[in-house]
Design a protein around this motif. Structure first.
Motif, PDB file in Angstrom:
ATOM      1  N   MET A  49       9.732   1.130  16.761  1.00  0.00           N
ATOM      2  CA  MET A  49       9.817  -0.186  17.397  1.00  0.00           C
ATOM      3  C   MET A  49       8.526  -0.621  18.074  1.00  0.00           C
ATOM      4  N   VAL A  50       7.905   0.275  18.862  1.00  0.00           N
ATOM      5  CA  VAL A  50       6.715  -0.134  19.600  1.00  0.00           C
ATOM      6  C   VAL A  50       5.574  -0.446  18.640  1.00  0.00           C
ATOM      7  N   VAL A  51       5.377   0.417  17.656  1.00  0.00           N
ATOM      8  CA  VAL A  51       4.368   0.167  16.632  1.00  0.00           C
ATOM      9  C   VAL A  51       5.003  -0.564  15.454  1.00  0.00           C
ATOM     10  N   GLY A  52       6.043  -0.003  14.897  1.00  0.00           N
ATOM     11  CA  GLY A  52       6.719  -0.647  13.780  1.00  0.00           C
ATOM     12  C   GLY A  52       6.124  -0.234  12.448  1.00  0.00           C
ATOM     13  N   ASP A  53       6.919  -0.402  11.407  1.00  0.00           N
ATOM     14  CA  ASP A  53       6.478  -0.025  10.065  1.00  0.00           C
ATOM     15  C   ASP A  53       6.522  -1.214   9.116  1.00  0.00           C
ATOM     16  N   ARG A  54       6.365  -2.403   9.674  1.00  0.00           N
ATOM     17  CA  ARG A  54       6.430  -3.615   8.857  1.00  0.00           C
ATOM     18  C   ARG A  54       5.221  -3.695   7.926  1.00  0.00           C
ATOM     19  N   LEU A  55       5.461  -4.043   6.665  1.00  0.00           N
ATOM     20  CA  LEU A  55       4.413  -4.241   5.666  1.00  0.00           C
ATOM     21  C   LEU A  55       4.491  -5.667   5.163  1.00  0.00           C
ATOM     22  N   GLY A  56       3.349  -6.366   5.153  1.00  0.00           N
ATOM     23  CA  GLY A  56       3.321  -7.741   4.688  1.00  0.00           C
ATOM     24  C   GLY A  56       3.415  -7.842   3.174  1.00  0.00           C
ATOM     25  N   HIS A  57       3.411  -9.080   2.695  1.00  0.00           N
ATOM     26  CA  HIS A  57       3.537  -9.322   1.250  1.00  0.00           C
ATOM     27  C   HIS A  57       2.726 -10.552   0.895  1.00  0.00           C
ATOM     28  N   VAL A  58       2.067 -10.520  -0.248  1.00  0.00           N
ATOM     29  CA  VAL A  58       1.298 -11.669  -0.723  1.00  0.00           C
ATOM     30  C   VAL A  58       1.892 -12.139  -2.037  1.00  0.00           C
ATOM     31  N   PRO A  59       1.845 -13.448  -2.321  1.00  0.00           N
ATOM     32  CA  PRO A  59       2.442 -13.963  -3.558  1.00  0.00           C
ATOM     33  C   PRO A  59       1.610 -13.629  -4.778  1.00  0.00           C
ATOM     34  N   ASP A  60       2.225 -13.806  -5.929  1.00  0.00           N
ATOM     35  CA  ASP A  60       1.529 -13.509  -7.178  1.00  0.00           C
ATOM     36  C   ASP A  60       0.362 -14.454  -7.425  1.00  0.00           C
ATOM     37  N   SER A  61       0.388 -15.632  -6.805  1.00  0.00           N
ATOM     38  CA  SER A  61      -0.695 -16.594  -6.999  1.00  0.00           C
ATOM     39  C   SER A  61      -1.953 -16.235  -6.218  1.00  0.00           C
ATOM     40  N   THR A  62      -1.904 -15.182  -5.431  1.00  0.00           N
ATOM     41  CA  THR A  62      -3.069 -14.758  -4.659  1.00  0.00           C
ATOM     42  C   THR A  62      -4.158 -14.245  -5.603  1.00  0.00           C
ATOM     43  N   PRO A  63      -5.417 -14.606  -5.375  1.00  0.00           N
ATOM     44  CA  PRO A  63      -6.497 -14.049  -6.212  1.00  0.00           C
ATOM     45  C   PRO A  63      -6.528 -12.528  -6.128  1.00  0.00           C
ATOM     46  N   MET A  64      -6.545 -11.889  -7.280  1.00  0.00           N
ATOM     47  CA  MET A  64      -6.587 -10.432  -7.357  1.00  0.00           C
ATOM     48  C   MET A  64      -7.492 -10.024  -8.505  1.00  0.00           C
ATOM     49  N   VAL A  65      -8.033  -8.811  -8.406  1.00  0.00           N
ATOM     50  CA  VAL A  65      -8.726  -8.249  -9.561  1.00  0.00           C
ATOM     51  C   VAL A  65      -7.660  -7.849 -10.577  1.00  0.00           C
ATOM     52  N   PRO A  66      -7.997  -7.828 -11.862  1.00  0.00           N
ATOM     53  CA  PRO A  66      -6.974  -7.518 -12.884  1.00  0.00           C
ATOM     54  C   PRO A  66      -6.246  -6.203 -12.642  1.00  0.00           C
ATOM     55  N   LEU A  67      -6.942  -5.208 -12.100  1.00  0.00           N
ATOM     56  CA  LEU A  67      -6.289  -3.921 -11.869  1.00  0.00           C
ATOM     57  C   LEU A  67      -5.180  -4.058 -10.827  1.00  0.00           C
ATOM     58  N   GLN A  68      -5.422  -4.815  -9.760  1.00  0.00           N
ATOM     59  CA  GLN A  68      -4.384  -5.044  -8.763  1.00  0.00           C
ATOM     60  C   GLN A  68      -3.190  -5.750  -9.381  1.00  0.00           C
ATOM     61  N   ARG A  69      -3.468  -6.770 -10.186  1.00  0.00           N
ATOM     62  CA  ARG A  69      -2.376  -7.524 -10.796  1.00  0.00           C
ATOM     63  C   ARG A  69      -1.565  -6.642 -11.747  1.00  0.00           C
ATOM     64  N   HIS A  70      -2.226  -5.769 -12.496  1.00  0.00           N
ATOM     65  CA  HIS A  70      -1.498  -4.878 -13.401  1.00  0.00           C
ATOM     66  C   HIS A  70      -0.636  -3.891 -12.623  1.00  0.00           C
ATOM     67  N   LEU A  71      -1.171  -3.360 -11.537  1.00  0.00           N
ATOM     68  CA  LEU A  71      -0.379  -2.431 -10.737  1.00  0.00           C
ATOM     69  C   LEU A  71       0.838  -3.133 -10.157  1.00  0.00           C
ATOM     70  N   ARG A  72       0.666  -4.355  -9.693  1.00  0.00           N
ATOM     71  CA  ARG A  72       1.804  -5.094  -9.146  1.00  0.00           C
ATOM     72  C   ARG A  72       2.877  -5.286 -10.221  1.00  0.00           C
ATOM     73  N   ALA A  73       2.463  -5.594 -11.445  1.00  0.00           N
ATOM     74  CA  ALA A  73       3.426  -5.752 -12.531  1.00  0.00           C
ATOM     75  C   ALA A  73       4.132  -4.433 -12.838  1.00  0.00           C
ATOM     76  N   GLU A  74       3.378  -3.325 -12.793  1.00  0.00           N
ATOM     77  CA  GLU A  74       3.978  -2.019 -13.030  1.00  0.00           C
ATOM     78  C   GLU A  74       4.962  -1.654 -11.925  1.00  0.00           C
ATOM     79  N   GLN A  75       4.649  -2.004 -10.698  1.00  0.00           N
ATOM     80  CA  GLN A  75       5.571  -1.723  -9.598  1.00  0.00           C
ATOM     81  C   GLN A  75       6.884  -2.470  -9.781  1.00  0.00           C
ATOM     82  N   ARG A  76       6.805  -3.711 -10.241  1.00  0.00           N
ATOM     83  CA  ARG A  76       8.045  -4.454 -10.494  1.00  0.00           C
ATOM     84  C   ARG A  76       8.801  -3.872 -11.685  1.00  0.00           C
ATOM     85  N   ARG A  77       8.074  -3.540 -12.743  1.00  0.00           N
ATOM     86  CA  ARG A  77       8.735  -3.023 -13.948  1.00  0.00           C
ATOM     87  C   ARG A  77       9.442  -1.705 -13.675  1.00  0.00           C
TER      88      ARG A  77
END
Length: 794
Positions: free
Chosen positions: A393-421
Motif C-alpha cells: 500500500m505505501v509503495v504499491g505495485d501499480r504498473l502503467g499501460h500505454v496504448p498500441d498507438s504509442t511510438p515503439m521500436v519494432p521489437l517492442q511492438r512484436h513483444l507486445r503482440a507476443e504477450q497478447r498472443r
C-alpha cells in the motif's frame, strides 16, 4: 495577455488537486509544462483511455540506448493533471524545459549531461538522469517539495573556473525550520498536501523569499532561460491566457516583478538567447513507456521521487476521510493473508491515528500516524505485517499501460503482440508461472522467456520446478520499466524477438572467451528454439574443442553439451551435430584424464573430483536409448576411470571417489572395493591421505556404510586404531565428510557402529554396543554432585 506561473511539487497530490481546480478557474488557452519539448507530439495520446499512469516520457538517442532519460508521471502528478485538463478542454499543451536534444548530447561529466552531479542521482537502472530534478533534501521533490534541493548551486565539483564547490540549500528545509518543523517533508504535507487550499501566490511568495540573492548555476540558468523563451513564443503566437506549470523553485525566475506585466524584471530575450546559443545537439526520439510506483520511490534513486507513492495516490483519490479509508484497506490486505483483523481493530486504529495527529499538532493524521496505528492495533506490534502494508500500500505495485498507438521500436511492438498472443500480461508484482512443456501454449511461453533472457531482458527468472521431469519449468515474472530501454538496445539485433535473439547468439558465440562459455550458450540456445543460430554456435564449438587441450576445460564443457543434446530432444528441437561433438569431447577426456589426475594438491584434486562427478552424472543421458555395446559412452567412461584408478600417484580424494563410482556402477565388486579400502587405510599411508580417501569414497552418501557392515568395519577399525595425534589431525576432515550426510544417515551409521561393537566383544566398541551405557564413575561424579545440588539433596 496574462501569464500565470503555477508552482507545484512534482508528484504532490495536494498540488495536483489544487492545480486542477486552478486551471478550471483560469481557463487558459495554452498550457506550458516543465518537460522535454520533443514530446509535444505525444501529448494527444493522453486522451486515449489505454494510456494509464504511472507512465513516463522516454527520450533516447537512436543507436545509443544508454543515453536516455525518463520523465515519470503518476495520476497524482500535477503535470499529468495539467495534461489531462488541457486534453479534455481541447487546449494546446507545450513542454517548456530544456530540450532532451541538448541534455542527451552532453557527455557524462559535462554540466548538461544526463546524470551530471549537479542534477542529483540518476534514475536507477536507466543510466542517465531523471528529468531535471534533484539530489537532496526531502523525500519528495523540492521544486516546491524537493527539486530545488539540487538546483540552488553549482555542481559538487565547483564552478567552471575551478572555484570552491557551490553550497546547496534546501528551500523547503528553510521554510520548515522557519515554521518550527524539524522535518521538511512533514511541514510540506501539513502546509500543502493535507490542506488542499494553499494558493499558488503564497507558494510563489515563499519561493521568492528563499531565492533572494540566489545566482543559478549554468545548467539551471539554461533551463530557466529556455522556459522563458517558450513563454515568449506562446505570447508571439497570440495566446491570451497562458498557464505555466513548473516546479515551485522556478516560479520567481519565470514571473518577474510582482504586480507588473509579465517580463518586467526578467532577463531580456537576447540574454537568454546568448545563454542557449551553441549548445550541443543530438538526434533524440521520444515515446511513452509504462512505469511503476516502485520506480517512483526516492529509494529507487530517482531524484524527484517520493517515499510513499501508494499513500500519495490514496490521498489524491480519496480526499475525504483518507485515514479511515486507508486503515480499512489495510485491514482488508491483512485479512487476505488470513490475519485476524476486525472492524473494532479498524475503529481503534482510526482513533489512535487521529489522537497522535492532535498530540503532534498536525491538521490531519499523516502516513507516520497511520503506520503507527497499523503497527500497534492492526498488527499488534508485529513488524512482518507492517512490512506487508508498506510494500502493498505505501509503495504499491501499480504498473502503467500505454496504448498500441504509442511510438515503439519494432521489437517492442512484436513483444507486445507476443504477450497478447500467449496471454502473458506484464505486471509489476512478482508472480510465479509453472509451465508444462507438453502443452503447445506453455511451450511457446517458455521459448519467448528464454529468447528474452538471451537479449538481456530479464522479465522471467527461472527457478527450481515444483514438479519432476524435463517437461516442467517454473518462472518468476516481474516487469520492470527499464526493460523498455533493454528492448530499444536489443532492437539493433533485429525487429522481432526470434530474429534479434538469433543475431545476439551468433555474436555471443563469436566472442565467447572459453569452451565452457560456448557450451553454456548452446544450452541456453536450445530451449529458446533458435535453429538458425545453432549452426554458428556448433561450428564455433567444434573449432574451439579441437584446439583446447586442457582436460578440465573439456570436462567443464561436456555436461552442458550433453544436457543440451538431451533437452533439445525432449523439447522437440534437436540440434544436428551435437552427438558427434559430445562424443569427440568424451573421447579426448578419456584419453587425457590419466595424465591430468596425477600429482595434484588438495585444491586441484577437489576441483577435478567435482568435474568427474559432473561428467559421470551426465554420461547416463548419452547412454539412454542405446543398446549395450563396448563402444557406448558409459562403457568408455568407466574404462577410463578404471585405468586411472590403478595409478600410484593419485590423490586420496580422487582415488576414493573413483572406487565409489566403479562400485556403484557394478564395475567393481564389494570384495575388491574392500581390498582397495583396506590398502588405502593401511599403516603405510599417512592418516591425512586415508581421511581424504574416505571422504572421496563416501561423498556420494552414507547409506553404503549402513548396508555394508564390512566396509563400515574397515572405516571403524582404521579410525579406532589411530593414535591420539593422528586422530586430532584427521578429525576436521572426517567431521566435514560425515557432516554432509543427512541426519537420518548419520543416525543410521551410528547405530550400525554400535552393533559392530556389540558383535566384536572387545575394545571400547564393546561398551558402546553391549546394550548397557558405559559409565566412568569418577568422571561422572562431578556431574552427579551438580544435579543433586540443583535438586536440593546435598
Amino acid at each position: 495577455m496574462t501569464v500565470h506561473v503555477l508552482g507545484v511539487r512534482h508528484h504532490g497530490p495536494g498540488s495536483a488537486r489544487c492545480l486542477r481546480a486552478e486551471l478550471a478557474r483560469l481557463r487558459p488557452d495554452v498550457v506550458l509544462i516543465e518537460g522535454p519539448p520533443e514530446a509535444d507530439g505525444l501529448v494527444g495520446l493522453a486522451a486515449d483511455p489505454d494510456l494509464r499512469p504511472p507512465v513516463a516520457l522516454l527520450a533516447h538517442v537512436p543507436g545509443e540506448p544508454s543515453r536516455a532519460a525518463f520523465w515519470p508521471f503518476a495520476v497524482f502528478s500535477p503535470e499529468w493533471q495539467a495534461i489531462r485538463h488541457a486534453v479534455e478542454a481541447g487546449v494546446p499543451v507545450r513542454f517548456c524545459d530544456l530540450p532532451a536534444a541538448h541534455s542527451l548530447a552532453a557527455r557524462p561529466g559535462e554540466p548538461d549531461a544526463p546524470g551530471a552531479p549537479q542534477d542529483g542521482p540518476a534514475e536507477a537502472g536507466a543510466g542517465p538522469r531523471a528529468p531535471g530534478d534533484a539530489a537532496g533534501g526531502t523525500d519528495g521533490d523540492a521544486d516546491g517539495g524537493g527539486e530545488a534541493a539540487g538546483e540552488t548551486g553549482g555542481g559538487p565539483g565547483g564552478d567552471e573556473d575551478g572555484g570552491a564547490p557551490a553550497v546547496r540549500t534546501d528551500p523547503i528545509g528553510g521554510l520548515a525550520r522557519a515554521a518550527g518543523y524539524d522535518d521538511p517533508e512533514r511541514w510540506w504535507e501539513d502546509a500543502v498536501e493535507h490542506r488542499g487550499d494553499t494558493p499558488f501566490a503564497v507558494i510563489a511568495e515563499a519561493m521568492a523569499a528563499v531565492r533572494e540573492g540566489h545566482v543559478p548555476e549554468e545548467h539551471e540558468a539554461r533551463r530557466e532561460a529556455f522556459m522563458r523563451r517558450t513563454i515568449r513564443g506562446a505570447v508571439r503566437d497570440g495566446f491570451e491566457r497562458i498557464a505555466v506549470v513548473c516546479g515551485a523553485w522556478h516560479v520567481p525566475a519565470l514571473t518577474g516583478t510582482p504586480g507588473k506585466a509579465w517580463g518586467a524584471g526578467l532577463p531580456p530575450a537576447k540574454a537568454d538567447d546568448a545563454l542557449l546559443r551553441g549548445l550541443p545537439r543530438a538526434k533524440v526520439e521520444t515515446t511513452w513507456v509504462p512505469w511503476t510506483y516502485g520506480r517512483l520511490t526516492a529509494r529507487s534513486g530517482y531524484g524527484a521521487g517520493v517515499a510513499s507513492p501508494g499513500w500519495y495516490h490514496h490521498l489524491f483519490a480519496a480526499p475525504d476521510r483518507p485515514v479511515e479509508r486507508w486503515l480499512t484497506e489495510a485491514a482488508a490486505v491483512l485479512r487476505a493473508e488470513d490475519l485476524p483483523v476486525s472492524s473494532a481493530h479498524v475503529i481503534e486504529a482510526v482513533r489512535l491515528a487521529h489522537s497522535l495527529a492532535v498530540l503532534r499538532g498536525r491538521p490531519l493524521a499523516g502516513l507516520a500516524e497511520a503506520t503507527e496505528a497499523v503497527r500497534a492495533v492492526l498488527c499488534e506490534g508485529g513488524e512482518a505485517p507492517v512490512e506487508l502494508i508498506r510494500r502493498r500500500m505505501v509503495v504499491g505495485d501499480r504498473l502503467g499501460h500505454v496504448p498500441d498507438s504509442t511510438p515503439m521500436v519494432p521489437l517492442q511492438r512484436h513483444l507486445r503482440a507476443e504477450q497478447r498472443r500467449l496471454r502473458l500480461k506484464p505486471e509489476a508484482p512478482e508472480r510465479e508461472l509453472d509451465l508444462d512443456l507438453r502443452k503447445p501454449l506453455d511451450l511457446e511461453r517458455s521459448r519467448l522467456l528464454h529468447r528474452l533472457l538471451l537479449l538481456g531482458v530479464g522479465w522471467g527468472a527461472p527457478r527450481p520446478s515444483r514438479g519432476r521431469g524435463t517437461f516442467r519449468e517454473s518462472w518468476t515474472l516481474a516487469w520492470r520499466p527499464e526493460f523498455d530501454i533493454d528492448l530499444i538496445e536489443a532492437s539493433a539485433w533485429g525487429t522481432t524477438v526470434p530474429s534479434a535473439a538469433t543475431a545476439r547468439v551468433r555474436d555471443l558465440a563469436a566472442a565467447a572467451p572459453a569452451l565452457p562459455v560456448l557450451t553454456a550458450l548452446l544450452e541456453r540456445c536450445l530451449p529458446a528454439d533458435l535453429p538458425q543460430a545453432l549452426p554458428a554456435v556448433l561450428e564455433e564449438l567444434s573449432a574451439r574443442a579441437a584446439l583446447d587441450g586442457d582436460v578440465t576445460h573439456l570436462m567443464a564443457a561436456l555436461p552442458a553439451l550433453v544436457r543440451a543434446q538431451r533437452y533439445g530432444d525432449v523439447r522437440g528441437t534437436p540440434a544436428a551435430g551435437l552427438a558427434a561433438i559430445s562424443d569427440a569431447l568424451l573421447t579426448r577426456i578419456c584419453v587425457g584424464l590419466g595424465a591430468a589426475a596425477g600429482g595434484l594438491d588438495d585444491d586441484a584434486a577437489r576441483d577435478l573430483t567435482g568435474r568427474i562427478d559432473e561428467v559421470h552424472a551426465e554420461i547416463g543421458l548419452l547412454d539412454a536409448g542405446e543398446e549395450a555395446a563396448d563402444d557406448r559412452p558409459g562403457t568408455r567412461w568407466l574404462g577410463a576411470l578404471r585405468g586411472v584408478c590403478g595409478r600410484s600417484d593419485l590423490h586420496g580424494l580422487i582415488e576414493g571417489r573413483l572406487v565409489r563410482i566403479l562400485l556403484d556402477a557394478g564395475d567393481l565388486d564389494t570384495a575388491r572395493a574392500e581390498r582397495r579400502m583396506s590398502r588405502a587405510m593401511s599403516a603405510g599411508h599417512p592418516p591425512a591421505r586415508a581421511a581424504a580417501w574416505i571422504e572421496g569414497f563416501v561423498s556420494g552418501g552414507g547409506l553404503l556404510l549402513v548396508h555394508d557392515a564390512r566396509l563400515l568395519g574397515l572405516v571403524d577399525g582404521w579410525l579406532t586404531g589411530l593414535d591420539p595425534e593422528a586422530f586430532v589431525g584427521v578429525l576436521p576432515l572426517l567431521r566435514r565428510t560425515f557432516g554432509a550426510f543427512a541426519a537420518p544417515e548419520r543416525r543410521a551409521v551410528g547405530e550400525r557402529v554400535r552393533s559392530l561393537g556389540a558383535g566384536a566383544g572387545t575394545g571400547p566398541g564393546d561398551r558402546a554396543g553391549s546394550g548397557e551405557e558405559a559409565v566412568d564413575d569418577e568422571r561422572a561424579a562431578a556431574a552427579v554432585r551438580t544435579v543433586l545440588t540443583i535438586l536440593g539433596r546435598v
